[in-house]
Scaffold this active site. Sequence first.
Site, mmCIF file in Angstrom:
data_model
loop_
_atom_site.group_PDB
_atom_site.id
_atom_site.type_symbol
_atom_site.label_atom_id
_atom_site.label_comp_id
_atom_site.label_asym_id
_atom_site.label_seq_id
_atom_site.Cartn_x
_atom_site.Cartn_y
_atom_site.Cartn_z
ATOM 1 N N SER A 1 0.815 -1.209 0.000
ATOM 2 C CA SER A 1 0.000 0.000 0.000
ATOM 3 C C SER A 1 0.855 1.267 0.000
ATOM 4 O O SER A 1 1.938 1.305 0.583
ATOM 5 C CB SER A 1 -0.892 -0.032 1.236
ATOM 6 O OG SER A 1 -1.622 1.151 1.316
ATOM 7 N N LYS A 2 0.337 2.299 -0.625
ATOM 8 C CA LYS A 2 1.003 3.601 -0.593
ATOM 9 C C LYS A 2 0.464 4.433 0.569
ATOM 10 O O LYS A 2 0.934 5.521 0.836
ATOM 11 C CB LYS A 2 0.757 4.361 -1.919
ATOM 12 C CG LYS A 2 1.403 3.708 -3.124
ATOM 13 C CD LYS A 2 2.709 4.407 -3.501
ATOM 14 C CE LYS A 2 3.428 3.725 -4.633
ATOM 15 N NZ LYS A 2 4.625 2.985 -4.209
#
Length: 497
Positions: free
Chosen positions: A259-260
């Site tokens: 995930s960012k």
Amino acid sequence: MTTSAANPVRVRYAPSPTGDFHVGGARTALFNYLFARHTGGKFILRIEDTDQKRYNPQALGWLLGGLRYLGLDWDEGPEVGGDYGPYVQTQRLDIYQRYSQQLLESGAAYRCFCTSERIEQASKELQKQGHNPGYDRHCRSLDPEEATRRAAAGEPHTVRFKMPLEGEITVRDLIRGDITFQHSILQDTVLMKSDGIPTYHLANVIDDHLMEITHILRGDEWVNSLPLHAHLYAAFGWQPPVMAHLPLILNPTGKGKMSKREDRAPDGRILPVFVRTFHETGYLPEAMINYLALVGWSFDDRTEIMSREELIERFTLERVNASPAVWNYEKLDHLNGCYIRSLSVEDLTRRLVPYAVKAGFDVTYEKMLPVTPLIRERITTLVDVAHAADFFFLAELPPYNPAELIPQKADAALALTVLEKAHSRLAETEFTHEALEAALRGEAEALKIKTGQMFQPVRVAVCGRKAAPPLFETLQVLGRTTCLARIEKAIGKLKNI
Ligand code: GLU
């Protein structure tokens, strides 16, 4: 490119300051750093800030702060200088102009005067005809002299690379092997925007050449830029660096890219992805470096704990995996716990104090020092000090359930007796481990109860919880006044139950 003592390794980490410093970027920086240190080469930091639309003024601070926290010191770059500067791309715009001109003159690139509306329209048209969307190469066939005249008259334009229309190109990647790209699916990519600022591709290739970069170690997401970059090197007549694309990092589930954004685990704990958050949560740089090194690289199939020196000694590109690596918070937590317990009490104390201050405790190094050995087994990250040591530093215990004061197989009356006895003994006992232990054990014997039934009410009364560090040391650190006051409070609570 071959490297030798006369021609040492030069690698770079080249982030774009568009947002927070993600651990994926930190892993790239680390591999570059380890490779440079292993080979006795140079680790260069270059800021790729040509995308002004995505520029984030806070990003550089986050990045430099993150690299410093991890101890990834760079040999050339912002704040340290070097012979190949400037190391910030927006300070090198005249260089890119010169090389862009060179590509126009050699015919490797051309000027494009199309407006964005036209480009969009043309892309839709291509799609309608069953082709890939993109630029329809309208300006590729313009007479170069005419294009030069229009540019001189001030007509806005970009510069595009003239990609071969047919055939294919094979590029060698050290980790992934040979990769072949068909030209038919590639675009005439913009190299220079109409405001005179280069795109990533042009600036990146020029700088890697001018900075004499020998190896490019970067994230997998850049693989698709390989054919364009290979053509650019050829168009300039330059030898490209060795390419090595590092494996993708997957989410802990193994599905999808890491995930960012930062989420929370089901238990409410934050799941950090930014270096800043790992720092704030109290992961030690030693653990971060050790863990990150294992994300896509291994020494053998067993060794997990490795110091910075060992990593530097052992790191080779041959042992970087081609397949994606799965992020594992449990493993990082385990390593962090190991490193926490391997520190000297003094060192750990020094590191805990800022987290204790942030938790609102009235604390100094001297006050923390005796507490550290009592909590070191009970913390995974430094921020855990906020919970593990609150009863040592807060004037008031956080509220607790008085029922906790009552030991198993006993009632409130027994707990009350225990606390009253404990109170009178602690009022006169010397506050040393041995004396406290003898006093409380003696009381248990006199009351004919198990020691556990004696200790639990006292522990809960002074710590506000059952799970706490060893009792006698805790009492000793807290001191007589605090212990007696807390036991009195607990007696009051029991009477009101
Ligand atoms: N500026 C690019 C980035 O943000 C660098 C890619 C490369 O290393 O070539 O990741």
